[in-house]
Design an enzyme around this catalytic site. Sequence first.
Site, PDB file in Angstrom:
ATOM      1  CE  LYS A  95     -24.858 -29.750  37.305  1.00 11.38           C
ATOM      2  NZ  LYS A  95     -24.884 -31.089  37.887  1.00 11.38           N
ATOM      3  CB  CYS A 106     -41.450 -31.186  34.509  1.00 12.53           C
ATOM      4  SG  CYS A 106     -41.136 -31.633  32.811  1.00 12.53           S
ATOM      5  CD  GLU A 121     -42.403 -29.942  40.188  1.00  9.70           C
ATOM      6  OE1 GLU A 121     -41.369 -29.465  40.696  1.00  9.70           O
ATOM      7  OE2 GLU A 121     -42.532 -30.133  38.964  1.00  9.70           O
ATOM      8  CB  VAL A 152     -20.140 -28.021  37.707  1.00  6.83           C
ATOM      9  CG1 VAL A 152     -20.183 -28.097  36.190  1.00  6.83           C
ATOM     10  CG2 VAL A 152     -18.898 -28.719  38.241  1.00  6.83           C
ATOM     11  N   GLY A 153     -22.529 -25.951  38.050  1.00 15.61           N
ATOM     12  CA  GLY A 153     -23.693 -25.256  37.480  1.00 15.61           C
ATOM     13  C   GLY A 153     -23.554 -23.752  37.626  1.00 15.61           C
ATOM     14  N   GLY A 178     -20.590 -32.842  38.188  1.00 17.40           N
ATOM     15  CA  GLY A 178     -20.254 -32.196  39.463  1.00 17.40           C
ATOM     16  C   GLY A 178     -21.476 -31.621  40.135  1.00 17.40           C
ATOM     17  CD  GLU A 202     -38.059 -25.673  28.615  1.00 12.38           C
ATOM     18  OE1 GLU A 202     -39.211 -25.952  29.000  1.00 12.38           O
ATOM     19  OE2 GLU A 202     -37.838 -24.979  27.608  1.00 12.38           O
TER      20      GLU A 202
HETATM   21  P1  NAD Z   1     -32.589 -29.466  40.400  1.00  4.43           P
HETATM   22  O1  NAD Z   1     -32.988 -28.068  40.131  1.00  4.43           O
HETATM   23  O2  NAD Z   1     -32.228 -29.852  41.751  1.00  4.43           O
HETATM   24  O3  NAD Z   1     -31.345 -29.862  39.480  1.00  4.43           O
HETATM   25  C1  NAD Z   1     -31.336 -29.682  38.084  1.00  4.43           C
HETATM   26  C2  NAD Z   1     -29.903 -29.429  37.628  1.00  4.43           C
HETATM   27  O4  NAD Z   1     -29.497 -28.163  38.124  1.00  4.43           O
HETATM   28  C3  NAD Z   1     -28.895 -30.446  38.168  1.00  4.43           C
HETATM   29  O5  NAD Z   1     -27.930 -30.704  37.181  1.00  4.43           O
HETATM   30  C4  NAD Z   1     -28.302 -29.703  39.353  1.00  4.43           C
HETATM   31  O6  NAD Z   1     -27.010 -30.154  39.677  1.00  4.43           O
HETATM   32  C5  NAD Z   1     -28.277 -28.280  38.829  1.00  4.43           C
HETATM   33  N1  NAD Z   1     -28.263 -27.256  39.864  1.00  4.43           N
HETATM   34  C6  NAD Z   1     -28.762 -27.322  41.110  1.00  4.43           C
HETATM   35  N2  NAD Z   1     -28.546 -26.168  41.769  1.00  4.43           N
HETATM   36  C7  NAD Z   1     -27.912 -25.341  40.903  1.00  4.43           C
HETATM   37  C8  NAD Z   1     -27.435 -24.007  40.981  1.00  4.43           C
HETATM   38  N3  NAD Z   1     -27.555 -23.283  42.082  1.00  4.43           N
HETATM   39  N4  NAD Z   1     -26.846 -23.477  39.891  1.00  4.43           N
HETATM   40  C9  NAD Z   1     -26.726 -24.187  38.749  1.00  4.43           C
HETATM   41  N5  NAD Z   1     -27.127 -25.468  38.628  1.00  4.43           N
HETATM   42  C10 NAD Z   1     -27.742 -26.038  39.677  1.00  4.43           C
HETATM   43  O7  NAD Z   1     -33.785 -30.356  39.815  1.00  4.43           O
HETATM   44  P2  NAD Z   1     -33.919 -31.953  39.831  1.00  4.43           P
HETATM   45  O8  NAD Z   1     -34.303 -32.365  41.202  1.00  4.43           O
HETATM   46  O9  NAD Z   1     -32.749 -32.582  39.182  1.00  4.43           O
HETATM   47  O10 NAD Z   1     -35.151 -32.147  38.827  1.00  4.43           O
HETATM   48  C11 NAD Z   1     -36.462 -32.046  39.212  1.00  4.43           C
HETATM   49  C12 NAD Z   1     -37.048 -30.699  38.848  1.00  4.43           C
HETATM   50  O11 NAD Z   1     -36.880 -30.433  37.464  1.00  4.43           O
HETATM   51  C13 NAD Z   1     -38.535 -30.628  39.071  1.00  4.43           C
HETATM   52  O12 NAD Z   1     -38.894 -29.394  39.645  1.00  4.43           O
HETATM   53  C14 NAD Z   1     -39.118 -30.737  37.690  1.00  4.43           C
HETATM   54  O13 NAD Z   1     -40.394 -30.222  37.548  1.00  4.43           O
HETATM   55  C15 NAD Z   1     -38.119 -30.014  36.884  1.00  4.43           C
HETATM   56  N6  NAD Z   1     -38.174 -30.429  35.480  1.00  4.43           N
HETATM   57  C16 NAD Z   1     -38.635 -29.560  34.527  1.00  4.43           C
HETATM   58  C17 NAD Z   1     -38.741 -29.962  33.205  1.00  4.43           C
HETATM   59  C18 NAD Z   1     -39.239 -29.041  32.139  1.00  4.43           C
HETATM   60  O14 NAD Z   1     -38.947 -29.274  30.975  1.00  4.43           O
HETATM   61  N7  NAD Z   1     -39.974 -28.005  32.452  1.00  4.43           N
HETATM   62  C19 NAD Z   1     -38.352 -31.231  32.843  1.00  4.43           C
HETATM   63  C20 NAD Z   1     -37.902 -32.094  33.831  1.00  4.43           C
HETATM   64  C21 NAD Z   1     -37.808 -31.671  35.138  1.00  4.43           C
END
Ligand code: NAD
Length: 472
Positions: A170, A279, A379, A206-207, A201, A245
């Site tokens: 996803k 990140c 962050e 979906v998550g 989605g 992550e």
């Molecule tokens: P996000 O958490 O909003 O979304 C990440 C993914 O999770 C998306 O596909 C989203 O649709 C899904 N998601 C959101 N809510 C969910 C839920 N309740 N259940 C299941 N899935 C869900 O993050 P973002 O804004 O896309 O990315 C930025 C964040 O990611 C920052 O905090 C960044 O530090 C972190 N990040 C971490 C790493 C790492 O390797 N440690 C790498 C890149 C980004």
Amino acid sequence: MHMREQLYIDGQWVDATGEGDIQVIDPATEELVGSVPVGSSADVDAAVAAARRAFPEWSQSTLEERADILNQLSALFKERGEELAQLITSEVGTPIGYSRMAMVGTPSVVLRSYAKLLADFEFEEEIRNSLVVKEPIGVCAMITPWNFPLHQIIGKVAPAIAAGCTMVLKPSREAPLNAFVLSDMLDELSLPAGVFNLVSGRGSVVGQALSAHPDVDLVSFTGSTGAGVRVSEAAAPSVKRVTLELGGKSANIILDDADIATAAKVAIGACFANSGQTCSALTRLLVPAGARDEVVDIISARVAGYSVGDPRDESVRCGPLVSANQQASVSEYISSGIEEGATLIAGGEGMPDGLESGFYVKPTVFADVTPDMRIWQEEIFGPVLAITTYDSEEEAIALANDSEYGLSGGVWSADEDRAMSVARQLRTGQVSINGGAFNISAPFGGYKMSGNGRELGAHGLEEFLEVKAIQR
Ligand code: NAD
């Protein structure tokens, strides 16, 4: 325009059963780039069932077959590299040169690294009267963010293929189109039906459905800490493995014997790359009190000349942020730094000069930041660097560790033993000494609230393996 109307399930493009679509907006132009379908929990059920059916046969595939797929996919990345880099630049706003390298080049190398690793990896081990065998964990759900979208996807898909797992991906809402191109490529390579499935989605639908699904054996999640916690909660009742992550607020320590000028210059890129939407960005800079003015002079002069604008212009170093939401959130942090009394030495509120549209902010640097400020603790995920001073090495280490996160870090010193000793005291998953380069075969992951998994290299492969001990 990239209008994708179907999901990839069981080796076929099929209609989604969710309502409407997800629109992808170019953050530099604010124009529509394309759209992807909204998957539902019924689509998740179909994809997981396909992955489950494919598992028995694929888990028995030979290492040569898997290495072959990985190498062929890497070659396709090369062949279609420019198209992928342009696509990701239009989704994320990453400057095109960096996009070619980090968004496409790196995942292409990661794919090959896993093909190579398969030749040496020890899948079996003798421990006294036991034969310990490492087997593919099963059906894997992969939930990924937008900031390095294809790199983060390949950081999961490559080891899963190498391990003999089947999977459902996803991708993020902001940058999902590259995942559809990846699905086209895997389809072209004739990966057996059901080994790889794509359901786009909402995270909350979906998550969540993937995380809670009783027939998923592993959820590999990359994203924000808040969403990672929700994934873990949804996954707990079915006792599946969850690897996270998450975010970071990493510290970069310049020790008093370091080459201050070089460290200060490199510190800018280490924070601002991908508009600070990294990140592992080194967003807190710790400098010896006696070097404060020198560092501030170097950084303020350089950031004043930092080129911000159209990410397709090869000379631009900082593009827009990914979305209007992200622009609003980063702008709010810039205002909070000013309100909380940090010294603004570059950038500030409002749009960069000469830009009227696009989701831009000014690359911004604050000095004299104190640990109680939000810009020190939280962050920001934008091009905002926070500088503070320290009086002793112990204080520098304590300040660096004063964070709920622990993803990355930097140490600068003329004495490598001294730098190594400081690196060992940092509670983070990665540390770079004197600008040491990112290594795609070294484990990447976080301590504390930055996560609990490790991706890339052999450590990344282990996440996709179960361990069985057979006694004789
Ligand atoms: P996000 O958490 O909003 O979304 C990440 C993914 O999770 C998306 O596909 C989203 O649709 C899904 N998601 C959101 N809510 C969910 C839920 N309740 N259940 C299941 N899935 C869900 O993050 P973002 O804004 O896309 O990315 C930025 C964040 O990611 C920052 O905090 C960044 O530090 C972190 N990040 C971490 C790493 C790492 O390797 N440690 C790498 C890149 C980004």
